[in-house]
Design a protein around this motif. Structure first.
Motif, PDB file in Angstrom:
ATOM      1  N   THR A 106       0.827  -1.210   0.000  1.00  0.00           N
ATOM      2  CA  THR A 106       0.000   0.000   0.000  1.00  0.00           C
ATOM      3  C   THR A 106       0.856   1.254   0.000  1.00  0.00           C
ATOM      4  O   THR A 106       0.513   2.250   0.642  1.00  0.00           O
ATOM      5  CB  THR A 106      -0.941  -0.009   1.221  1.00  0.00           C
ATOM      6  OG1 THR A 106      -0.147  -0.094   2.413  1.00  0.00           O
ATOM      7  CG2 THR A 106      -1.896  -1.196   1.161  1.00  0.00           C
ATOM      8  N   SER A 107       1.965   1.200  -0.703  1.00  0.00           N
ATOM      9  CA  SER A 107       2.923   2.305  -0.748  1.00  0.00           C
ATOM     10  C   SER A 107       2.257   3.643  -1.027  1.00  0.00           C
ATOM     11  O   SER A 107       1.409   3.770  -1.918  1.00  0.00           O
ATOM     12  CB  SER A 107       3.976   2.026  -1.832  1.00  0.00           C
ATOM     13  OG  SER A 107       4.794   3.148  -2.034  1.00  0.00           O
ATOM     14  N   ASN A 108       2.664   4.660  -0.266  1.00  0.00           N
ATOM     15  CA  ASN A 108       2.112   6.001  -0.448  1.00  0.00           C
ATOM     16  C   ASN A 108       2.806   6.780  -1.558  1.00  0.00           C
ATOM     17  O   ASN A 108       2.289   7.794  -2.026  1.00  0.00           O
ATOM     18  CB  ASN A 108       2.236   6.800   0.859  1.00  0.00           C
ATOM     19  CG  ASN A 108       1.351   6.250   1.951  1.00  0.00           C
ATOM     20  OD1 ASN A 108       0.226   5.827   1.692  1.00  0.00           O
ATOM     21  ND2 ASN A 108       1.855   6.229   3.178  1.00  0.00           N
ATOM     22  N   PHE A 109       3.993   6.307  -1.971  1.00  0.00           N
ATOM     23  CA  PHE A 109       4.800   7.086  -2.915  1.00  0.00           C
ATOM     24  C   PHE A 109       5.001   6.397  -4.272  1.00  0.00           C
ATOM     25  O   PHE A 109       5.532   7.000  -5.189  1.00  0.00           O
ATOM     26  CB  PHE A 109       6.177   7.372  -2.300  1.00  0.00           C
ATOM     27  CG  PHE A 109       6.103   8.080  -0.974  1.00  0.00           C
ATOM     28  CD1 PHE A 109       5.712   9.408  -0.903  1.00  0.00           C
ATOM     29  CD2 PHE A 109       6.404   7.415   0.202  1.00  0.00           C
ATOM     30  CE1 PHE A 109       5.635  10.067   0.316  1.00  0.00           C
ATOM     31  CE2 PHE A 109       6.331   8.054   1.420  1.00  0.00           C
ATOM     32  CZ  PHE A 109       5.945   9.394   1.484  1.00  0.00           C
ATOM     33  N   ARG A 110       4.603   5.151  -4.389  1.00  0.00           N
ATOM     34  CA  ARG A 110       4.853   4.377  -5.615  1.00  0.00           C
ATOM     35  C   ARG A 110       4.309   5.066  -6.853  1.00  0.00           C
ATOM     36  O   ARG A 110       4.940   5.073  -7.914  1.00  0.00           O
ATOM     37  CB  ARG A 110       4.247   2.980  -5.468  1.00  0.00           C
ATOM     38  CG  ARG A 110       4.334   2.130  -6.729  1.00  0.00           C
ATOM     39  CD  ARG A 110       3.789   0.736  -6.466  1.00  0.00           C
ATOM     40  NE  ARG A 110       2.498   0.789  -5.840  1.00  0.00           N
ATOM     41  CZ  ARG A 110       2.093  -0.048  -4.880  1.00  0.00           C
ATOM     42  NH1 ARG A 110       2.889  -0.987  -4.436  1.00  0.00           N
ATOM     43  NH2 ARG A 110       0.892   0.057  -4.354  1.00  0.00           N
ATOM     44  N   SER A 111       3.130   5.674  -6.740  1.00  0.00           N
ATOM     45  CA  SER A 111       2.473   6.265  -7.913  1.00  0.00           C
ATOM     46  C   SER A 111       3.285   7.401  -8.530  1.00  0.00           C
ATOM     47  O   SER A 111       3.054   7.777  -9.680  1.00  0.00           O
ATOM     48  CB  SER A 111       1.082   6.768  -7.538  1.00  0.00           C
ATOM     49  OG  SER A 111       1.167   7.745  -6.521  1.00  0.00           O
ATOM     50  N   GLN A 112       4.245   7.955  -7.775  1.00  0.00           N
ATOM     51  CA  GLN A 112       5.072   9.026  -8.317  1.00  0.00           C
ATOM     52  C   GLN A 112       6.132   8.518  -9.295  1.00  0.00           C
ATOM     53  O   GLN A 112       6.686   9.292 -10.072  1.00  0.00           O
ATOM     54  CB  GLN A 112       5.778   9.772  -7.170  1.00  0.00           C
ATOM     55  CG  GLN A 112       4.855  10.442  -6.171  1.00  0.00           C
ATOM     56  CD  GLN A 112       5.632  11.124  -5.057  1.00  0.00           C
ATOM     57  OE1 GLN A 112       6.769  11.529  -5.245  1.00  0.00           O
ATOM     58  NE2 GLN A 112       5.002  11.227  -3.888  1.00  0.00           N
ATOM     59  N   MET A 152      -7.004  -9.775   3.442  1.00  0.00           N
ATOM     60  CA  MET A 152      -5.992  -9.010   2.716  1.00  0.00           C
ATOM     61  C   MET A 152      -6.220  -9.229   1.220  1.00  0.00           C
ATOM     62  O   MET A 152      -6.530 -10.341   0.797  1.00  0.00           O
ATOM     63  CB  MET A 152      -4.578  -9.476   3.084  1.00  0.00           C
ATOM     64  CG  MET A 152      -4.148  -9.142   4.498  1.00  0.00           C
ATOM     65  SD  MET A 152      -3.742  -7.390   4.705  1.00  0.00           S
ATOM     66  CE  MET A 152      -2.198  -7.285   3.810  1.00  0.00           C
ATOM     67  N   PRO A 153      -6.068  -8.193   0.408  1.00  0.00           N
ATOM     68  CA  PRO A 153      -6.249  -8.377  -1.035  1.00  0.00           C
ATOM     69  C   PRO A 153      -5.117  -9.215  -1.625  1.00  0.00           C
ATOM     70  O   PRO A 153      -3.958  -9.091  -1.215  1.00  0.00           O
ATOM     71  CB  PRO A 153      -6.225  -6.944  -1.585  1.00  0.00           C
ATOM     72  CG  PRO A 153      -5.466  -6.154  -0.576  1.00  0.00           C
ATOM     73  CD  PRO A 153      -5.765  -6.790   0.755  1.00  0.00           C
ATOM     74  N   ASN A 154      -5.469 -10.066  -2.558  1.00  0.00           N
ATOM     75  CA  ASN A 154      -4.479 -10.866  -3.281  1.00  0.00           C
ATOM     76  C   ASN A 154      -4.066 -10.090  -4.530  1.00  0.00           C
ATOM     77  O   ASN A 154      -4.602 -10.278  -5.615  1.00  0.00           O
ATOM     78  CB  ASN A 154      -5.053 -12.227  -3.661  1.00  0.00           C
ATOM     79  CG  ASN A 154      -5.347 -13.070  -2.434  1.00  0.00           C
ATOM     80  OD1 ASN A 154      -4.644 -12.990  -1.435  1.00  0.00           O
ATOM     81  ND2 ASN A 154      -6.398 -13.871  -2.508  1.00  0.00           N
ATOM     82  N   ALA A 155      -3.104  -9.208  -4.349  1.00  0.00           N
ATOM     83  CA  ALA A 155      -2.749  -8.259  -5.413  1.00  0.00           C
ATOM     84  C   ALA A 155      -1.654  -8.821  -6.311  1.00  0.00           C
ATOM     85  O   ALA A 155      -0.845  -9.665  -5.908  1.00  0.00           O
ATOM     86  CB  ALA A 155      -2.302  -6.936  -4.805  1.00  0.00           C
ATOM     87  N   TRP A 156      -1.665  -8.319  -7.535  1.00  0.00           N
ATOM     88  CA  TRP A 156      -0.656  -8.661  -8.539  1.00  0.00           C
ATOM     89  C   TRP A 156      -0.192  -7.372  -9.194  1.00  0.00           C
ATOM     90  O   TRP A 156      -0.988  -6.500  -9.517  1.00  0.00           O
ATOM     91  CB  TRP A 156      -1.262  -9.595  -9.582  1.00  0.00           C
ATOM     92  CG  TRP A 156      -0.374  -9.824 -10.771  1.00  0.00           C
ATOM     93  CD1 TRP A 156       0.605 -10.759 -10.895  1.00  0.00           C
ATOM     94  CD2 TRP A 156      -0.398  -9.110 -12.009  1.00  0.00           C
ATOM     95  NE1 TRP A 156       1.202 -10.673 -12.124  1.00  0.00           N
ATOM     96  CE2 TRP A 156       0.609  -9.668 -12.841  1.00  0.00           C
ATOM     97  CE3 TRP A 156      -1.156  -8.044 -12.506  1.00  0.00           C
ATOM     98  CZ2 TRP A 156       0.868  -9.205 -14.119  1.00  0.00           C
ATOM     99  CZ3 TRP A 156      -0.904  -7.581 -13.782  1.00  0.00           C
ATOM    100  CH2 TRP A 156       0.090  -8.154 -14.578  1.00  0.00           C
ATOM    101  N   MET A 157       1.120  -7.245  -9.371  1.00  0.00           N
ATOM    102  CA  MET A 157       1.659  -6.050 -10.039  1.00  0.00           C
ATOM    103  C   MET A 157       3.020  -6.371 -10.637  1.00  0.00           C
ATOM    104  O   MET A 157       3.909  -6.882  -9.943  1.00  0.00           O
ATOM    105  CB  MET A 157       1.797  -4.890  -9.043  1.00  0.00           C
ATOM    106  CG  MET A 157       2.185  -3.564  -9.699  1.00  0.00           C
ATOM    107  SD  MET A 157       2.392  -2.227  -8.498  1.00  0.00           S
ATOM    108  CE  MET A 157       3.904  -2.740  -7.685  1.00  0.00           C
ATOM    109  N   PRO A 158       3.218  -6.103 -11.938  1.00  0.00           N
ATOM    110  CA  PRO A 158       4.530  -6.361 -12.554  1.00  0.00           C
ATOM    111  C   PRO A 158       5.557  -5.350 -12.084  1.00  0.00           C
ATOM    112  O   PRO A 158       5.222  -4.244 -11.647  1.00  0.00           O
ATOM    113  CB  PRO A 158       4.245  -6.216 -14.053  1.00  0.00           C
ATOM    114  CG  PRO A 158       3.082  -5.279 -14.124  1.00  0.00           C
ATOM    115  CD  PRO A 158       2.245  -5.564 -12.909  1.00  0.00           C
ATOM    116  N   SER A 159       6.807  -5.733 -12.199  1.00  0.00           N
ATOM    117  CA  SER A 159       7.890  -4.830 -11.810  1.00  0.00           C
ATOM    118  C   SER A 159       8.183  -3.847 -12.933  1.00  0.00           C
ATOM    119  O   SER A 159       7.872  -4.093 -14.091  1.00  0.00           O
ATOM    120  CB  SER A 159       9.150  -5.621 -11.474  1.00  0.00           C
ATOM    121  OG  SER A 159       9.606  -6.315 -12.624  1.00  0.00           O
TER     122      SER A 159
END
Length: 846
Positions: free
Chosen positions: A177-183, A283-290
């Motif tokens: 749940t990073s607060n800064f990733r979207s930047q 907890m959500p089972n999230a997926w996200m590529p690097s």
């Protein structure tokens, strides 16, 4: 003055603590900022695979597993419908050739309370020299106003005044749940389900020391011990199901109705008690590529950077292996000062690709297994059963997949190998269990299995099409097995990478055959068919004279010799030629059916708004020119072994003397070159390619596959042009495909547009060359050269430069596309592995 550090780590979770310790042991000054240093309370991140244990040991943090009531995990026990299967982590070979971590003895993972493990890691951080551990909230990322580089962060301690902390390198490891990733990245976590967790007390587990998977009764369920008395159970509930349930009370009722009946009887009372009074969390089972880091002064690590479904428990293993690799790549012997942002970015590019060795395997495996077992599609049950039976057959089947899942070996190709093995095993099992009368339907259903369907179906379509459409000319009599094999491999590679070029050869040979039939009928030879002409132009006839070695003669030479009364019409019928041919019409029908099925499946996926992969688009684009090639070569004999020898009693010397001045030039290929030269009307083969492919003997021992007597006419050139434009244009359909990185998306778009422009503009030149007014120099495929009659600069170089430049761009674009169709598989969207719902296309009768 604001504090200054070598590295600022935001987040003291598993990834943050690991990289902080690794850098500190290299002598770097580290600041770790964590919002709350209280023991975390989470229901995932509780299972560490053996590869993660090995990475922890490499970091010098193995002691963090002591004193937290951690339980060794030797393997997994699976429940599927009414069957069970067990696999364990087998001892690695010595030395472990492909391992990146080398734990001693029999490999084992560990399960534990997540909070206790993180607290143990934080204790190690606090006791490591060169590290300052600060309980504070990161409020803002500081950036250089000129360069945009990250230079630190603004933090607040216990709600106090904001303070600035500067560092040469900032590591963002603040979790899912990073607060800064979207930047710094456009990627966002995607989740279609949640794990709902309960804690059972004193559960009577059927196989102590193992983790458990309950599969085939809905979405997957996981169980593992997290303490001497506590056992965690995680129940996957899709978001659409949860949206119907709503309140936690209804979730408990759902578990009671849909989960409890499928749990082993020895555990069932413990689960019932947990459902009634236990703490229920999700907890959500999230997926996200690097994404490759491109921001100077910043590294994104852990779940803030890359996530996969937690069904295989690979998250912490990837994070710890990332820390090991990153510390090694940025070690002082490689990067003296972390202030050198250019050098760090260069190393981060290396890090991004080196980590693919393990992250790709673990990410793909997690997504594939989840999508396989979450589905209740009857076609996927075939694959599920095959997977369980495959594991039941023992270590010879599951040892390598278990090493991959455990993060013990890093080999994505090995993963794909076992995907194919399981797929083929599942199909074979399904067919063996079907009654003979049900085999056709069983075969059809087995074609629909999901996880490897994309790779298997497309490679099958490519292989079958290439195998059936290639019609090689006759081989030289003394060509050995390997010579013939390598020659066929060259042409197979051409057929896959540039199928429109193969269509051009087929059209030119088809045109030559039609011209031959027309000329022979002018001599009163109606029995000479297109099959005869193809046979002749493929080296089916050899001329043997008293004064010269035997050599192949084509249809033009045969027509000339018949006209001069030197030979009679060869006494071989169309049926005799086909008897010599190895062409299999049934195989061609199968190839066309497979090609049609592939195209139909792609259209169906598009109609149901499922993602179509670059490999599927590549296969569809390949099929179009391949069908055209098959049509033009329909009358060409295939794989004929022995030629027809025409023996005469006159000499070549006598023939050349009779021909006069037209035969006075030395021959290039055979003594009958002078017969063919007028047909080419200004065209010649590039001298540097006269001996290409090992044809260094003269006269030629065979007719090369790319020798085509006349160039295409306007009609044939237009057909090839249209086929080429359609073939190139299909690649543009992947314009919006979610490639792993933005750069790859740009490369694909640029390459597909390049192909389209090259085929549209550059492919038009051969069409224009058939017009009477065309008098310009250019080369076709860099093989044949046409010279302008008027030697002005524009006529000699204008089209030549355009066409040659187009060929260079074509090759570069082809290379990019060919690489990307495979590279894209390292981070595919989830719906790529979702099968088409064929029932939606069937009519329903009420």
């Amino acid at each position: 003055m604001a504090p200054n550090f070598d590295v600022l780590v935001i987040g003291a979770g598993v990834a943050g603590c690991a990289i902080a310790v690794a850098f500190a042991k290299q002598g770097r000054r580290i600041l770790v900022v964590e919002r709350s240093l209280r023991e975390p309370d989470r229901i995932i991140g509780e299972l560490l695979q053996p590869g993660g244990v090995g990475a922890l040991s490499k970091l010098g943090l193995a002691h963090c597993l002591s004193g937290i009531d951690a339980t060794p995990v030797a393997g997994y026990h699976l429940f599927w419908k009414h069957e069970q299967a067990t696999f364990w982590f087998c001892p690695l070979p010595v030395p472990p050739a492909t391992t990146s971590t080398k734990p001693f003895g029999k490999p084992a993972g560990h399960s534990f309370h997540h909070g206790k493990f993180v607290a143990s890691l934080r204790s190690a951080v606090g006791n490591t020299p060169n590290i300052t551990l600060l309980e504070a909230t990161a409020l803002e990322i500081l950036r250089d106003g000129m360069t945009g580089a990250v230079v630190g962060a603004v933090c607040s301690r216990n709600g106090g005044s904001p303070e600035k902390y500067y560092a040469s390198l900032t590591v963002l490891a603040d979790g899912a749940t990073s607060n800064f990733r979207s930047q710094f990245t456009s990627h966002r976590p995607k989740a279609r389900s949640r794990f709902w967790g309960l804690e059972m007390t004193d559960a009577n587990l059927p196989l102590p020391g193992y983790a458990y998977g309950i599969l085939g009764a809905g979405p997957p369920i996981l169980m593992y011990q997290i303490g001497a008395r506590e056992t965690r159970i995680l129940i996957d509930i899709p978001d659409e199901t949860h949206s119907r349930l709503g309140a936690p009370k209804l979730v408990r009722e759902y578990i009671s109705q849909h989960v409890v009946p499928h749990i082993a009887e020895s555990i069932r009372p413990n689960l019932v008690n947990a459902v009634k009074g236990g703490r229920l969390r999700s907890m959500p089972n999230a997926w996200m590529p690097s994404t490759r880091n491109a921001t100077p002064g910043l590294i994104v690590l852990g779940d803030a950077s890359n996530m996969r479904h937690p069904v295989t428990g690979a998250g912490m293993t990837v994070a710890l292996k990332d820390a090991v690799l990153l510390a090694d790549i940025l070690a002082p012997e490689h990067i003296t000062s972390l202030k050198d942002s250019d050098a760090v970015l260069k190393m981060m590019r290396r890090f991004h690709w080196k980590r693919k060795a393990y992250s790709a395997s673990l990410n793909i495996l997690a997504q594939a297994l989840y999508l396989l077992f979450v589905s209740q599609d009857p076609t996927l049950v075939i694959m599920q059963r095959g997977f369980i039976r495959y594991v039941q057959e023992g270590e010879k089947n599951f040892a390598e997949p278990a090493w991959l899942m455990g993060g013990l070996i890093d080999n994505p190709l090995l993963l794909f190998y076992h995907f194919f093995r399981v797929a083929l095993y599942a199909v074979g099992l399904h067919l063996r269990q079907a009654d003979w009368i049900d085999i056709p339907m069983a075969l059809f259903r087995s074609m629909l299995v999901g996880t490897t369907d994309i790779l298997f179906a497309n490679f099958l379509a490519l292989f079958v099409c290439v195998w059936t459409i290639l019609h090689h000319n006759l081989q030289a009599r003394d060509d050995g097995y390997w010579t013939i094999f390598l020659q066929k491999c060259r042409w197979a590679a051409l057929a896959v990478t540039a199928p429109e070029m193969l269509t051009l050869f087929a059209v030119m040979q088809w045109n030559a055959a039609n011209i031959s039939v027309k000329e022979m009928r002018g001599l009163g030879k109606p029995e000479w068919t297109r099959v005869h002409a193809f046979y002749a132009n493929g080296g089916g006839f050899f001329l043997e004279t008293p004064d010269f070695p035997a050599f192949p003669i084509n249809s033009t030479s045969i027509h000339y010799l018949c006209t001069k009364k030197r030979i009679n019409m060869p006494e071989i019928t169309r049926d005799n030629i086909w008897d010599r041919s190895k062409a299999d019409h049934f195989a061609k029908c199968v190839a066309f059916l497979q090609a049609g099925w592939t195209l139909f499946q792609i259209v169906a996926r598009r109609s149901q708004e499922l993602t179509i992969t670059p490999l599927e688009i590549f296969t569809a684009a390949f099929i179009i020119p391949s069908l055209a090639t098959a049509w033009f070569w329909a009358s060409k004999p295939q794989n004929v072994a022995e030629p027809t020898v025409i023996r005469v009693d006159w000499t070549i010397a006598n023939l050349l003397l009779e021909a006069g001045h037209v035969a006075q030039d030395p021959y290039v290929d055979t003594p009958l070159d002078f017969v063919e030269k007028p047909v080419w009307d200004g065209w010649r083969r590039r001298p540097s390619l006269l001996h290409f492919g090992g044809l260094d003997r003269r006269p030629l021992p065979r007719i090369p596959n790319d020798y085509s007597p006349p160039p295409p006419t306007g009609t044939e050139a237009t057909i090839v042009w249209v086929v080429s434009v359609v073939h190139a244009g299909l690649h543009v359909l992947c314009w919006s495909f979610p490639f792993p990185t933005e750069m790859e998306k740009i490369l694909w778009r640029t390459s597909s547009l390049t192909l389209l422009v090259v085929m549209t503009v550059g492919g038009l030149v051969p069409v224009l060359s058939t017009r009477p007014w065309f008098d310009f120099s250019f080369s076709m495929l860099w093989i044949w050269v046409r010279e302008a009659e008027k030697k002005t600069w524009p006529r000699q170089w204008l089209f030549s430069l355009v066409v040659d430049s187009a060929y260079v761009l074509y090759i570069l674009a082809r290379i990019v596309i060919f690489v990307e169709i495979f590279a894209a598989f390292r981070a595919m969207p989830e719906d790529v592995y979702v099968c088409v719902d064929w029932t939606s296309f069937w009519p329903h009768v009420s």
